[in-house]
Design an enzyme around this catalytic site. Structure first.
Site, PDB file in Angstrom:
ATOM      1  N   ARG A  57      38.574  61.069  38.680  1.00 63.44           N
ATOM      2  CA  ARG A  57      39.271  60.183  39.626  1.00 63.44           C
ATOM      3  C   ARG A  57      38.443  58.940  39.951  1.00 63.44           C
ATOM      4  NH1 ARG A  57      44.379  61.419  38.923  1.00 63.44           N
ATOM      5  NH2 ARG A  57      44.761  63.659  39.078  1.00 63.44           N
ATOM      6  N   ASP A  74      37.511  55.282  37.792  1.00 65.78           N
ATOM      7  CA  ASP A  74      37.714  54.565  36.537  1.00 65.78           C
ATOM      8  C   ASP A  74      36.411  54.154  35.863  1.00 65.78           C
ATOM      9  OD1 ASP A  74      37.168  52.762  38.537  1.00 65.78           O
ATOM     10  OD2 ASP A  74      38.772  51.352  38.047  1.00 65.78           O
ATOM     11  N   THR A 119      26.259  49.711  40.352  1.00 61.20           N
ATOM     12  CA  THR A 119      27.397  50.219  41.104  1.00 61.20           C
ATOM     13  C   THR A 119      28.665  49.801  40.398  1.00 61.20           C
ATOM     14  OG1 THR A 119      28.475  50.230  43.270  1.00 61.20           O
ATOM     15  CG2 THR A 119      27.511  48.162  42.566  1.00 61.20           C
ATOM     16  N   SER A 120      29.781  50.370  40.776  1.00 60.08           N
ATOM     17  CA  SER A 120      31.045  50.050  40.105  1.00 60.08           C
ATOM     18  C   SER A 120      31.334  48.558  40.145  1.00 60.08           C
ATOM     19  CB  SER A 120      32.200  50.815  40.758  1.00 60.08           C
ATOM     20  OG  SER A 120      32.021  52.202  40.622  1.00 60.08           O
ATOM     21  N   HIS A 171      66.160  11.879  52.520  1.00 62.08           N
ATOM     22  CA  HIS A 171      67.124  12.834  53.112  1.00 62.08           C
ATOM     23  C   HIS A 171      68.222  13.180  52.114  1.00 62.08           C
ATOM     24  CE1 HIS A 171      65.218  11.646  56.943  1.00 62.08           C
ATOM     25  NE2 HIS A 171      65.352  10.416  56.475  1.00 62.08           N
ATOM     26  N   SER A 186      76.368  28.659  30.241  1.00 61.60           N
ATOM     27  CA  SER A 186      77.049  29.634  31.085  1.00 61.60           C
ATOM     28  C   SER A 186      77.896  30.534  30.201  1.00 61.60           C
ATOM     29  CB  SER A 186      77.936  28.937  32.117  1.00 61.60           C
ATOM     30  OG  SER A 186      78.801  29.857  32.758  1.00 61.60           O
ATOM     31  N   ARG A 201      63.778  28.499  35.918  1.00 63.26           N
ATOM     32  CA  ARG A 201      62.743  29.508  35.674  1.00 63.26           C
ATOM     33  C   ARG A 201      61.440  29.103  36.355  1.00 63.26           C
ATOM     34  NH1 ARG A 201      60.911  30.875  29.602  1.00 63.26           N
ATOM     35  NH2 ARG A 201      62.963  31.852  29.579  1.00 63.26           N
ATOM     36  N   ARG A 254      31.943  46.305  52.315  1.00 62.12           N
ATOM     37  CA  ARG A 254      33.199  46.321  51.548  1.00 62.12           C
ATOM     38  C   ARG A 254      33.989  47.574  51.873  1.00 62.12           C
ATOM     39  NH1 ARG A 254      34.062  48.552  45.959  1.00 62.12           N
ATOM     40  NH2 ARG A 254      35.952  47.294  45.989  1.00 62.12           N
ATOM     41  N   SER A 305      40.917  47.027  45.944  1.00 68.94           N
ATOM     42  CA  SER A 305      40.919  47.255  44.503  1.00 68.94           C
ATOM     43  C   SER A 305      42.317  47.241  43.893  1.00 68.94           C
ATOM     44  CB  SER A 305      40.229  48.583  44.193  1.00 68.94           C
ATOM     45  OG  SER A 305      40.250  48.839  42.799  1.00 68.94           O
ATOM     46  N   ARG A 360      44.022  44.300  41.355  1.00 71.40           N
ATOM     47  CA  ARG A 360      44.447  44.596  39.982  1.00 71.40           C
ATOM     48  C   ARG A 360      45.782  43.915  39.669  1.00 71.40           C
ATOM     49  NH1 ARG A 360      42.026  49.444  37.623  1.00 71.40           N
ATOM     50  NH2 ARG A 360      40.745  50.517  39.180  1.00 71.40           N
TER      51      ARG A 360
END
Length: 456
Positions: free
Chosen positions: A57, A59, A83-84, A131, A261, A275, A301, A306, A310
Site C-alpha cells: 500500500r 507506491d 524519502t518518497s 457592451h 449540425s 472546444r 507536510r 498527493s 496526481r
C-alpha cells in the site's frame, strides 16, 4: 479492454473497458501525453510493482522493492537516506519544467499566426463593439492585437514560471538533510555537493534551499495560475470569434466535408472555438486545486496533497496543450468576409458620422446648434425606420434630400469614408507587432513553422 480479478464478477469472461480520460484518448498531443505517462526509457517490471503495491500500500516502496529484485547487488542501498518525496517531488518538478518546454513553442506559434493575421488586416475597418453594441470603428487587425497583447502577457508569465522552477534536491524526510549528514559522518560539504550534483544531473541550475518534506505547494499555484490565466485569454479570444461568426464577419476554418449540425445541414458551427472555450473553463477551474492544497499543508507536510496533485498537475498541462494546439489550427485558417463587414459599417456609420457632418457644416458657414437640431430630427426618423419598420438606415439619404446640407453634399463621400474613423489603428498595429510581439518569438524561430494536424 481489461480482464482479470478486478474486471468484474466473472474474471476471464467479462470484458469491461476501463475509463480513459478524454484529455489523453481524444485531445492532447503525443508529446504532452508522453510527458505525464509511465512509458519512460527504463525497463520497469510494472506487473511486479503492482503486486508489491497491493501488499505494501505504498507506491514508492513498491518500486523500491521492484528495483531491488532487478538489481540485487544494489538492493541494500536503494533509497538509502531518501524519502518518497525525493522521488515524487523531484519527478514532478521535472514534469512541470518539461511541460512548460512543450507549451512555450506552441504558444509562440499561436502568437506568430495571429501576428500575421493582424498585420494583413491592420487597415481593414470594422465596427467596434462596447457592451456588444456598435461603437466607433476599429480595424480587424487592431482587434487581433487586443488578443495578442493578452497572449504576449501569457508568454512572459509562462517563461517566468518555467525559469523560476528549482529542484527539490536531496533534503531528507523533513527537509533538514539529517539522514544524509549522518551518511556522510557529519561532513556538511559532502551533503551540499550531493544536493548540487543531483540537481545538475536533473538539468536544473538551482535547488530550493529550504523545503519541508515536500517543496512548497506554492510552486504548483505559481505554475497552474499562469496556465489558468492563459485559459482565460483563450476563452476570451474564442468567444470573440464565435460572436463575430454569428455576424458572419469572421469564421474559423471549416473543412470541405465537415458537418456543422446533424439536423440543420446549412450550419457552420464554430466547433473548434467552442472546444477551446469548454476546455479553457476546465483549465481555469483546476486552479482551485493547488490553492486549496497549499492552504492545508500542515507543518512539514500532509499526504492529502498527493491524490489531488496526481490529477490537477497533469490535467492542467494536458488541457493547456490541447487548447493551444486547437487555437493554432484556428489562427492558421481564420476566414474574413470584408463585404459583410462593409455592409455592417454602412448600416451604422451614418449615425457615427453625425458629429463629422456637423463640423463640416460649421466649416461651411453653418450654425452648430441649428445643424445639431437638424441632425437630431433626421437621426430619430432614420432610427424609427430601422427599429419600427425593419428597414435600412436611411439617414444619409435624408441628409442628401435636405436643402440645408447642400453646402457639404460634395464632401459626403469623404466625410463617410470608414478609413477616416479608425484613428491610428494601423500605426498602432505596426508598432505593437514590431516592438512587443516579434521580439518575443525570437527564441522559438526554429520551431515557429511547425503545423498542427488537428484530429477532430
Amino acid at each position: 479492454p481489461h480482464t482479470g480479478s478486478d474486471a468484474g464478477p466473472n474474471p476471464g469472461t467479462c470484458h469491461l473497458p476501463k475509463y480513459r480520460s478524454p484529455l489523453v484518448s481524444r485531445y492532447a498531443s503525443k508529446e504532452m501525453s508522453y510527458n505525464f505517462s509511465i512509458f519512460i526509457n527504463l525497463d520497469i517490471d510494472f506487473a511486479m510493482a503492482a503486486v508489491e503495491e497491493s501488499k505494501l500500500r505504498h507506491d514508492v516502496m513498491a518500486h523500491v522493492h521492484t528495483f531491488a529484485h532487478c538489481c540485487p547487488t544494489a538492493a541494500p542501498i536503494i533509497h538509502l537516506g531518501a524519502t518518497s518525496c525525493y522521488v515524487g517531488d523531484n519527478t514532478d518538478l521535472i514534469l512541470l519544467r518539461d511541460g512548460f518546454d512543450i507549451l512555450l513553442p506552441k504558444l509562440a506559434r499561436v502568437i506568430d499566426r495571429l501576428s500575421n493575421f493582424a498585420e494583413k488586416y491592420a487597415g481593414l475597418p470594422t465596427l467596434g463593439f462596447t457592451h456588444y453594441q456598435p461603437a466607433q470603428l476599429t480595424t480587424v487587425g487592431k482587434r487581433a492585437c487586443l488578443w495578442l497583447q493578452d497572449l504576449a502577457m501569457d508568454m512572459r508569465n509562462l517563461k517566468r514560471a518555467r525559469e523560476d522552477l528549482r529542484f527539490r534536491g536531496v533534503k531528507g524526510t523533513t527537509g533538514t538533510q539529517a539522514s544524509f549528514l549522518q551518511l556522510f559522518q557529519g561532513d556538511h560539504d559532502k551533503v551540499e555537493d550531493l544536493d548540487r550534483m543531483v540537481t545538475e544531473m536533473a538539468g536544473f541550475k538551482k535547488a530550493y534551499m529550504v523545503t519541508g518534506q515536500t517543496y512548497s505547494r506554492k510552486v504548483d499555484i505559481d505554475s497552474l495560475s499562469h496556465l489558468a490565466s492563459m485559459g482565460a485569454t483563450i476563452h476570451k479570444i474564442c468567444t470573440d470569434i464565435r460572436l463575430l461568426a454569428n455576424l458572419k464577419e469572421i469564421e474559423e476554418p471549416f473543412e470541405k466535408e465537415q458537418i456543422g449540425s446533424s439536423a440543420m445541414a446549412y450550419k457552420r458551427n464554430p466547433m473548434r472555438c467552442e472546444r477551446c472555450c469548454s476546455l479553457a473553463r476546465h483549465l481555469i477551474a483546476l486552479l482551485a486545486d493547488p490553492l486549496q492544497t497549499a492552504s492545508v499543508q500542515w507543518l512539514e507536510r500532509t499526504l492529502d496533497d498527493s491524490a489531488n496533485r496526481r490529477i490537477s498537475l497533469p490535467e492542467s498541462f494536458l488541457t493547456a496543450d490541447i487548447i493551444l494546439s486547437t487555437l493554432q489550427n484556428i489562427t492558421e485558417g481564420l476566414v474574413v468576409y470584408p463585404k459583410v463587414i462593409e455592409r455592417h459599417i454602412r448600416h451604422e456609420l451614418p449615425f457615427m458620422a453625425t458629429e463629422n457632418i456637423i463640423m463640416a457644416m460649421v466649416k461651411a458657414g453653418g450654425n452648430r446648434q441649428d445643424c445639431h437640431e437638424k441632425i437630431r430630427v433626421l437621426s430619430q426618423q432614420a432610427a424609427n425606420v430601422v427599429k419600427q419598420e425593419g428597414g435600412d438606415n436611411d439617414l444619409l439619404a435624408r441628409v442628401q434630400a435636405d436643402p440645408y446640407f447642400a453646402p457639404i453634399l460634395g464632401h459626403l463621400d469623404n466625410i463617410l469614408d470608414p478609413k477616416t474613423f479608425i484613428g491610428r489603428a494601423p500605426q498602432q498595429v505596426a508598432r505593437f507587432l514590431s516592438e512587443e510581439v516579434r521580439p518575443l518569438l525570437e527564441p522559438y524561430k526554429a520551431e515557429i513553422d511547425v503545423k498542427i494536424e488537428l484530429e477532430l
